[in-house]
Design a protein around this motif. Structure first.
Motif, PDB file in Angstrom:
ATOM      1  N   PRO A 330       0.984  -1.044  -0.003  1.00 40.69           N
ATOM      2  CA  PRO A 330       0.051   0.042  -0.084  1.00 40.69           C
ATOM      3  C   PRO A 330       0.878   1.283   0.018  1.00 40.69           C
ATOM      4  CG  PRO A 330       0.047  -0.937   2.209  1.00 40.69           C
ATOM      5  CD  PRO A 330       0.701  -1.951   1.212  1.00 40.69           C
ATOM      6  N   CYS A 334      -3.203   1.364   6.208  1.00 44.29           N
ATOM      7  CA  CYS A 334      -4.572   1.340   5.909  1.00 44.29           C
ATOM      8  C   CYS A 334      -5.119  -0.022   6.590  1.00 44.29           C
ATOM      9  CB  CYS A 334      -4.801   1.406   4.346  1.00 44.29           C
ATOM     10  SG  CYS A 334      -4.171   0.015   3.540  1.00 44.29           S
ATOM     11  N   TYR A 375       0.240  -6.807   0.183  1.00 44.19           N
ATOM     12  CA  TYR A 375      -1.274  -7.085   0.203  1.00 44.19           C
ATOM     13  C   TYR A 375      -1.608  -8.255  -1.206  1.00 44.19           C
ATOM     14  CZ  TYR A 375      -1.635  -3.258  -3.265  1.00 44.19           C
ATOM     15  OH  TYR A 375      -1.474  -2.260  -4.367  1.00 44.19           O
ATOM     16  N   LEU A 401      -6.678  -2.776  -4.415  1.00 49.04           N
ATOM     17  CA  LEU A 401      -6.644  -2.789  -3.005  1.00 49.04           C
ATOM     18  C   LEU A 401      -7.735  -1.981  -2.380  1.00 49.04           C
ATOM     19  CD1 LEU A 401      -5.836  -3.833  -0.077  1.00 49.04           C
ATOM     20  CD2 LEU A 401      -4.021  -1.646  -0.135  1.00 49.04           C
ATOM     21  N   THR A 403      -9.605  -0.389   0.694  1.00 49.13           N
ATOM     22  CA  THR A 403      -9.675  -0.114   2.113  1.00 49.13           C
ATOM     23  C   THR A 403     -10.774   0.509   2.836  1.00 49.13           C
ATOM     24  OG1 THR A 403      -8.961   2.217   1.946  1.00 49.13           O
ATOM     25  CG2 THR A 403      -7.156   0.640   1.721  1.00 49.13           C
ATOM     26  N   GLU A 409      -6.521   1.181  -4.107  1.00 49.89           N
ATOM     27  CA  GLU A 409      -5.097   1.321  -4.747  1.00 49.89           C
ATOM     28  C   GLU A 409      -5.082   0.212  -5.730  1.00 49.89           C
ATOM     29  OE1 GLU A 409      -2.183   1.303  -2.172  1.00 49.89           O
ATOM     30  OE2 GLU A 409      -2.976   2.879  -0.668  1.00 49.89           O
ATOM     31  N   SER A 411      -3.977  -3.233  -7.028  1.00 49.86           N
ATOM     32  CA  SER A 411      -3.610  -4.334  -6.382  1.00 49.86           C
ATOM     33  C   SER A 411      -3.903  -5.815  -6.914  1.00 49.86           C
ATOM     34  CB  SER A 411      -4.074  -4.067  -4.949  1.00 49.86           C
ATOM     35  OG  SER A 411      -4.806  -5.102  -4.740  1.00 49.86           O
TER      36      SER A 411
END
Length: 423
Positions: A330, A334, A375, A401, A403, A409, A411
């Motif tokens: 990340p 987070c 992650y 990702l 959160t 984000e 990912s």
């Protein structure tokens, strides 16, 4: 009856759990671990025993109990922190492997440095220190930049590059603060070392009767300077072996008295040749054995299992591809909601795309997050390292990702073991 191997502990199941299939092709597996195995693991086992693997007498007693019911032919582990207990089990049951003192000589980086120095094996200059003042004096003698690292941790935890005297105290505090529960505190627990400014590789080898046999070389990518976070590796099956590199690896094995088992040796290239950074008496981590198999056709898990059983391995490369892994982190600390992968956007060269964290987990980038800050993971297999890099670059935007506090984000998703594609 098939051979029976005791496997001590499963740590980061997603990172090395796939090796159960490799070991299981050679022998039945009995797990000695601190908790009940997941159903996906239990179905691959001949049995298991729950035991505190860091309590050596209890671990040896559990191994003896299994040996009283079935003939045990070998014991192995792929976890750095469990290698000592594994060596004690091997000694107690008369199984193949190196002794606990050899394991300690590899795990204790100061003992490693002393043994390599006595044998004239090339390595960075190094001093062990107990205080920031001692670290400053050592760095003045060695010359900046220097690398500070904990004496007996792994995976680049607490490792930091320091470029000047004014930054030395903070660098020492960073290295000194890195702790892992089972590792005892040492007052003289930090090494100050010469920085070798060259490419870094790792060589996975098998050793039998004192003879070293390199399997494959992985080229490492690090990030988040001044830290040395391992964010990716690539194995090129077309790459010819480097005789000079292999000679240094073999010399390190001999200097440390490592004469039977698997090793993962990390080295950097200096102006005058290869220097040994560290020697790990286990299979490589970070999915490197997976990359080795995809790129060369050599299954290090099979080699490890045969060695553990006292059988001579006969690995024969059958592929000449490239394989690479990249880990995603990340941008800031987070709390994870979920990791999502749009599989329709993944290039054909992507062999694995998986999330590494559960919902509700709080993760951070290095230095706070370190390995636990990852992650997602991506693995690519192509004809060249450049082809792998292009596929990984193209795949990253397919990973999101989500959160619980902010905007998604880029990912990856899924469970690593479930998404692993056998080559």
């Amino acid at each position: 009856m098939r051979p029976l191997v005791l496997l001590v502990g499963i740590v980061f199941e997603g990172y090395r759990g796939y090796l159960l299939d490799s070991i299981g092709s050679v022998a039945d597996v009995w797990l000695l671990a601190e908790a009940e195995p997941a159903p996906s693991v239990a179905e691959k086992l001949a049995g298991h025993t729950v035991v505190d693997v860091f309590d050596t007498p209890a671990l040896v007693a559990a191994a003896r109990e299994v040996a009283g019911r079935r003939r045990v032919t070998g014991v192995l582990s792929w976890d750095e922190l469990k290698m000592s207990g594994t060596a004690h089990v091997a000694r107690a049951l008369g199984l193949p492997g190196v002794g606990p003192d050899v394991v300690d000589r590899c795990r204790d980086k100061h003992r490693t440095r002393a043994a390599l120095a006595a044998a004239g094996v090339p390595q960075p200059a190094s001093e062990v220190v107990s205080t920031a003042a001692e670290a400053t004096a050592a760095a003045d003698r060695i010359g900046y930049p220097v690398v500070l690292k904990p004496r007996d941790l792994g995976a680049s935890m607490g490792v930091i590059r320091v470029g000047s005297r004014q930054d030395l105290a903070d660098g020492y505090a960073h290295a000194r603060a890195a702790r892992v529960g089972p590792v005892p505190y040492r007052s003289d627990g930090v090494l100050v070392e010469e920085f070798v400014d060259g490419p870094e590789v790792s060589v996975d080898s098998w050793v039998s009767a004192g003879r070293s046999h390199p399997l494959f070389t992985a080229h490492k990518t690090t990030g988040y300077p001044p830290y040395f976070e391992e964010i990716g590796h690539v194995v090129d099956g077309r790459e010819p072996g480097d005789p000079d590199l292999y000679r240094v690896v073999a010399a390190a094995h001999e200097a440390l008295g490592f004469d039977h088992g698997m090793t993962h040796v990390e080295l950097r290239l200096a102006r005058d040749g290869w220097r040994v950074i560290e020697v790990n008496c286990r299979l490589g981590g970070d999915l490197i054995p997976m990359l080795g198999r995809a790129a060369t056709g050599v299954d290090a898990g099979v080699v490890a299992a045969r060695l553990a059983c006292g059988l001579e391995p006969d690995p024969r490369p059958g592929r000449d591809r490239a394989a690479a892994v990249r880990f995603l982190y990340p941008h800031a600390s987070c709390q994870v909601d979920r990791v999502e992968i749009d599989t329709s956007r993944l290039p054909a060269a992507i062999e694995l795309a998986a999330g590494l964290v559960q919902p509700g987990t709080t993760i951070s980038p290095p230095p706070a997050g370190h390995v636990w800050g990852r992650y997602a993971v991506l693995v690519a297999v192509s004809g060249t390292p450049e082809g792998c890099a292009a596929a990984l670059d193209a795949a990253e935007p397919a990973v999101l990702l989500h959160t619980r506090t902010g905007t998604p984000e880029s990912s990856t998703v899924g469970h690593l073991a479930d998404n692993y594609k056998k080559q």
